[in-house]
Design a protein around this motif. Sequence first.
Motif, mmCIF file in Angstrom:
data_model
loop_
_atom_site.group_PDB
_atom_site.id
_atom_site.type_symbol
_atom_site.label_atom_id
_atom_site.label_comp_id
_atom_site.label_asym_id
_atom_site.label_seq_id
_atom_site.Cartn_x
_atom_site.Cartn_y
_atom_site.Cartn_z
ATOM 1 N N GLY A 45 -7.193 -5.903 1.330
ATOM 2 C CA GLY A 45 -5.856 -6.157 0.809
ATOM 3 C C GLY A 45 -5.621 -7.627 0.526
ATOM 4 O O GLY A 45 -4.912 -7.986 -0.433
ATOM 5 N N LYS A 64 -0.831 -0.470 -4.159
ATOM 6 C CA LYS A 64 -2.265 -0.233 -4.011
ATOM 7 C C LYS A 64 -2.523 1.233 -3.671
ATOM 8 O O LYS A 64 -1.884 1.786 -2.783
ATOM 9 N N GLY A 80 0.828 -1.194 0.000
ATOM 10 C CA GLY A 80 0.000 0.000 0.000
ATOM 11 C C GLY A 80 0.865 1.247 0.000
ATOM 12 O O GLY A 80 2.052 1.199 0.320
#
Length: 315
Positions: free
Chosen positions: A254, A222, A191
């Motif tokens: 996730g 992400k 992320g």
Amino acid sequence: MDVVAIGESMVALVNEPSGYIRHADGFKPFVAGAETNTLVGLSRLGHKTSWISALGTDELGEFILHKVRAEQVDTTSVSMTDDRTGVFFKQISPDGSVDVTYYRENSAASRMTMNHIDMDAINRAKVLYLTGITLSLSAQTKEMLFNVVRALDEEVKVVFDPNIRLKMWSESAARATILEFLPHVDYLIAGKQEIEILLGHQDFDEAMEKFRSLGCGNTIIKLGKSGALYDIDGKRGKVDNPKQFDEIDPVGAGDAFAAGVVSGILEDTPPREMIRTACFLGGYITQFVGDYQGFPSRGTIEAMLDANEDEKVKR
């Protein structure tokens, strides 16, 4: 076997009704664990999956084992020990925010060593899926994972999600350990906040160059509701989310995203299509309470991705 994952699973207790736990009338149990969430998602997509872990010989351990087996995930490599199974409380507020309190210290999974690992079974898989949660559980599990990837056959691809939980370790500890681990990783899924923790910035092009220089050849970053960036096989691009969903429980998004990536790797799907499916899965699962309960079948994914943008989501 298509995919093997090593990691802890716990029982999540979710308060009912939603709101502050102090006002709860009861708690509903769910199975939760990053690796098992992803394995369940892959199993529903038709892949053969196997889970390596340790559970306590207690009712919580039996609850987890029963639920994971029901999803067609192979559990023959799960050890039952005299240590307890981990548990946590997940408070979901009416606005959708989530607060988690862990009780996982000295759990069965946190005491795993190489004695719990069947390297022959792992080396027969196509993908080994790992997360930073296992690195952070204990000194034992950290040493175990480093030993596993060092003993791994080159043909087995390592897919790694840092999954940094700052309730489990500090930013500095996470940074040092994960950067040391990355040379053993083939695909990194991170992320944007994790990029900042690892590198101290959010310059994503520079981050991809850095990870490649460390020996990690493929990176997916992400971006939440904005989609994802990828650097796969030397090709870079950005994919927007194909659908936007109203979040009910964001935990597990996730892991669903990771399932989309791993499935794409197994099926040799072109990067853009693979990341598009991963983005869809990451959003779709947030409509359901529970980490993997809402994971769709392959037919559902294909139907919804092909649907017109103005069609309503069927639940």
